[in-house]
Design an enzyme around this catalytic site. Structure first.
Site, mmCIF file in Angstrom:
data_model
loop_
_atom_site.group_PDB
_atom_site.id
_atom_site.type_symbol
_atom_site.label_atom_id
_atom_site.label_comp_id
_atom_site.label_asym_id
_atom_site.label_seq_id
_atom_site.Cartn_x
_atom_site.Cartn_y
_atom_site.Cartn_z
ATOM 1 N N CYS A 85 67.120 52.740 44.357
ATOM 2 C CA CYS A 85 67.295 51.535 44.648
ATOM 3 C C CYS A 85 68.772 51.204 45.370
ATOM 4 C CB CYS A 85 66.840 50.754 42.999
ATOM 5 S SG CYS A 85 65.530 51.165 42.286
ATOM 6 N N LYS A 331 65.487 40.272 38.688
ATOM 7 C CA LYS A 331 64.708 39.858 37.801
ATOM 8 C C LYS A 331 63.832 38.820 38.437
ATOM 9 C CE LYS A 331 62.266 38.892 34.679
ATOM 10 N NZ LYS A 331 61.426 38.351 35.574
ATOM 11 N N HIS A 335 62.861 42.528 43.623
ATOM 12 C CA HIS A 335 63.182 43.906 43.905
ATOM 13 C C HIS A 335 62.411 44.716 44.704
ATOM 14 C CE1 HIS A 335 65.792 47.297 43.047
ATOM 15 N NE2 HIS A 335 65.075 47.741 41.827
HETATM 16 N N1 COA Z 1 58.614 39.103 35.701
HETATM 17 C C1 COA Z 1 57.708 37.854 35.616
HETATM 18 N N2 COA Z 1 56.423 37.961 35.963
HETATM 19 C C2 COA Z 1 55.776 38.883 36.539
HETATM 20 C C3 COA Z 1 56.770 40.094 36.577
HETATM 21 C C4 COA Z 1 57.795 40.129 36.272
HETATM 22 N N3 COA Z 1 58.505 41.366 36.254
HETATM 23 N N4 COA Z 1 55.929 41.165 37.019
HETATM 24 C C5 COA Z 1 54.606 40.629 37.311
HETATM 25 N N5 COA Z 1 54.716 39.178 36.721
HETATM 26 C C6 COA Z 1 53.566 38.229 36.902
HETATM 27 C C7 COA Z 1 52.855 38.117 38.053
HETATM 28 O O1 COA Z 1 53.217 37.368 38.817
HETATM 29 C C8 COA Z 1 51.489 37.936 37.750
HETATM 30 O O2 COA Z 1 51.688 36.354 37.518
HETATM 31 P P1 COA Z 1 50.091 35.708 37.917
HETATM 32 O O3 COA Z 1 48.931 36.294 36.954
HETATM 33 O O4 COA Z 1 50.403 34.360 37.522
HETATM 34 O O5 COA Z 1 49.841 35.956 39.146
HETATM 35 C C9 COA Z 1 51.247 38.569 36.524
HETATM 36 O O6 COA Z 1 52.590 38.785 35.817
HETATM 37 C C10 COA Z 1 50.779 39.936 36.451
HETATM 38 O O7 COA Z 1 51.341 40.696 37.484
HETATM 39 P P2 COA Z 1 50.901 42.181 37.835
HETATM 40 O O8 COA Z 1 51.539 42.634 39.001
HETATM 41 O O9 COA Z 1 49.443 42.246 37.704
HETATM 42 O O10 COA Z 1 51.686 42.795 36.607
HETATM 43 P P3 COA Z 1 51.798 44.004 36.014
HETATM 44 O O11 COA Z 1 51.549 44.433 34.564
HETATM 45 O O12 COA Z 1 50.777 45.127 36.660
HETATM 46 O O13 COA Z 1 53.299 44.826 36.178
HETATM 47 C C11 COA Z 1 55.328 45.384 35.545
HETATM 48 C C12 COA Z 1 54.299 44.308 35.424
HETATM 49 C C13 COA Z 1 56.616 44.593 34.816
HETATM 50 C C14 COA Z 1 54.857 46.616 34.854
HETATM 51 C C15 COA Z 1 55.641 45.592 36.991
HETATM 52 O O14 COA Z 1 56.270 44.823 37.542
HETATM 53 C C16 COA Z 1 56.969 46.893 37.088
HETATM 54 O O15 COA Z 1 56.594 48.003 36.899
HETATM 55 N N6 COA Z 1 58.205 46.379 37.307
HETATM 56 C C17 COA Z 1 59.124 47.376 37.219
HETATM 57 C C18 COA Z 1 59.517 47.753 38.593
HETATM 58 C C19 COA Z 1 60.397 48.807 38.760
HETATM 59 O O16 COA Z 1 60.453 49.861 37.748
HETATM 60 N N7 COA Z 1 61.432 48.787 39.604
HETATM 61 C C20 COA Z 1 62.680 49.858 39.837
HETATM 62 C C21 COA Z 1 63.686 49.629 38.793
HETATM 63 S S1 COA Z 1 64.607 50.957 38.741
#
Ligand code: COA
Length: 389
Positions: A85, A331, A335
């Site tokens: 990242c 956030k 990202h």
């Molecule tokens: N914050 C706020 N809202 C979020 C979000 C977040 N981080 N991630 C997804 N959403 C919202 C989406 O916009 C969607 O909203 P909608 O229904 O109104 O369109 C809803 O939540 C579902 O989105 P979806 O993509 O299906 O969520 P998910 O459950 O598959 O994934 C996480 C959510 C948090 C698990 C995923 O974003 C993730 O793995 N994040 C971490 C990424 C990471 O590890 N990056 C590297 C860092 S070192």
């Protein structure tokens, strides 16, 4: 660094979901914007430094140096940087040092990532390659999992809990409300964070950065080039530092300290000839809420254990003593991992030169710092930006 490196132009695509667009298309847009912002011709670019992490997995695309140059419309030598990242943070650092050394007068730096063409499960697998494959990944550790271990350990050592962390997410969502480049332009309350679905205890949805697509770019020039060509360069990179740590969390002396960031910060501050107290505004790597807390402590803004209260006490909000993540941070801005480091540079440059939507919050600011971490901060790049006198 031997001398300061003026930032002639910056560019960034909106971050969010655009799964139909390739990373190269996204980077083409960001690079074109940065080149136009600099007021130079593409042919003036002498070297390209490009960050990307998971292009092989998401797009089957390797050999991305020349790909990035082609997308930007230039034929200069081009190299891809991978530091998870922190990939484009590293690209910015090496570009800045090339210009500072006199190896190039004009460097195009940046990065891109396409993530939302993958399912969340596949994206999680791709990101896990930044962890230790021999032990952590085999044991099922993902990045939400790894950072949740760090958060739980932090609570164990210093106290506090989810409610304090929630203030980090609330602050960063608030900062993104007016930022048209941000993935989530909506404010949330502490209750929303606490009531959101659990991702990995103690994290709920709002403790996590999202999966995102996007690209960022900047044009760095020598002072001589800027002067000869009459370029407006109100902001310059004046310091850069990088640090490494054990790849796996279990090999670290502590799970609540990030020495790679501390070392990167110390080197960057020494390079620029400043102290943490001189910093007016910061963009830090808040891939998870706890990550912002650890970043503020590792950079010397807070003592260990004291960073957790910063957002709740209003010290890091837009009107606080040290505004942090005025862009919305990872956030809320989003990202796209390979784009994030240079996006911090793009946002900070605009904040300092006065053309960011949140610039009014830091109207008198002269020194900004960016902190861009790879993995569980096994790598980190810190960059100091200053308003040129
Ligand atoms: N914050 C706020 N809202 C979020 C979000 C977040 N981080 N991630 C997804 N959403 C919202 C989406 O916009 C969607 O909203 P909608 O229904 O109104 O369109 C809803 O939540 C579902 O989105 P979806 O993509 O299906 O969520 P998910 O459950 O598959 O994934 C996480 C959510 C948090 C698990 C995923 O974003 C993730 O793995 N994040 C971490 C990424 C990471 O590890 N990056 C590297 C860092 S070192």
């Amino acid at each position: 660094m031997v001398r300061q490196v003026p930032i002639a132009g910056v560019g960034m695509t909106p971050f969010g979901k655009s799964p139909e667009r390739t990373a190269r298309e996204l980077f083409g847009d960001a690079a074109s914007e940065a080149i136009a912002d600099a007021g130079i011709e593409p042919a003036a670019v002498e070297e390209v430094f490009y960050g990307n992490f998971m292009g092989e997995f998401a797009e089957g695309q390797g050999h991305q140096g020349p790909m990035a140059a082609e997308a930007a419309g230039v034929t200069a030598p081009a190299t891809r940087f991978d530091s998870a990242c922190a990939s484009s943070g590293a690209a910015v650092r090496f570009g800045a040092r090339a210009v500072a050394r006199g190896d190039a007068d004009v460097a195009l730096v940046g990065g891109a990532e396409r993530m939302t063409n993958l399912s969340t499960a596949d994206g999680t697998s791709a990101l896990a390659a930044a962890a230790d494959a021999l032990w952590e990944v085999r044991a099922g550790v993902t990045f939400p999992g790894a950072y949740s271990l760090m958060a739980n350990r932090y609570f164990h050592e210093y106290g506090g809990g989810r409610e304090e962390l929630a203030h980090v997410a609330v602050k960063n969502h608030e900062n993104a409300v007016e930022n048209e480049l941000a993935q989530f332009q909506r404010s949330i309350e502490v209750e929303d964070v606490l009531e959101a679905p659990t991702v990995c205890s103690p994290f709920g949805l709002y403790d996590c950065s999202p999966m995102s697509d996007g690209a960022s770019a900047a044009v760095l020039v020598s002072e001589e080039y800027a002067e000869e060509h009459g370029l407006e360069t109100p902001v310059a990179i004046t310091g850069t530092g990088q640090g490494s740590d054990g790849l796996a969390l279990h090999d670290r002396a502590s799970m609540v300290e990030t020495p790679a960031a501390r070392r990167a910060g110390e080197r960057a501050f020494a390079d620029a000839g400043i102290e943490p107290a001189d910093v007016d505004v910061a963009e830090v790597h808040d891939c998870f809420t706890i990550a912002e807390v650890l970043a503020l402590e590792s950079l010397g803004f807070y003592e260990p254990g004291e960073g957790l209260a910063a957002a709740r006490e209003g010290e890091t909000t837009a009107d606080g003593e040290l505004p942090v993540n005025l862009s919305g941070g990872l956030k809320a801005k989003g990202h796209p991992v390979g784009a994030t480091g240079c996006a911090q540079i793009s946002e900070m440059t605009k904040l300092l030169r006065g053309d960011h939507v949140n610039s009014d919050a830091v109207a008198d600011a002269e020194v900004g710092v960016t902190h861009n971490a790879g993995g569980t901060v096994a790598s980190c790049v810190v960059t100091v930006l200053e308003v040129m006198g």
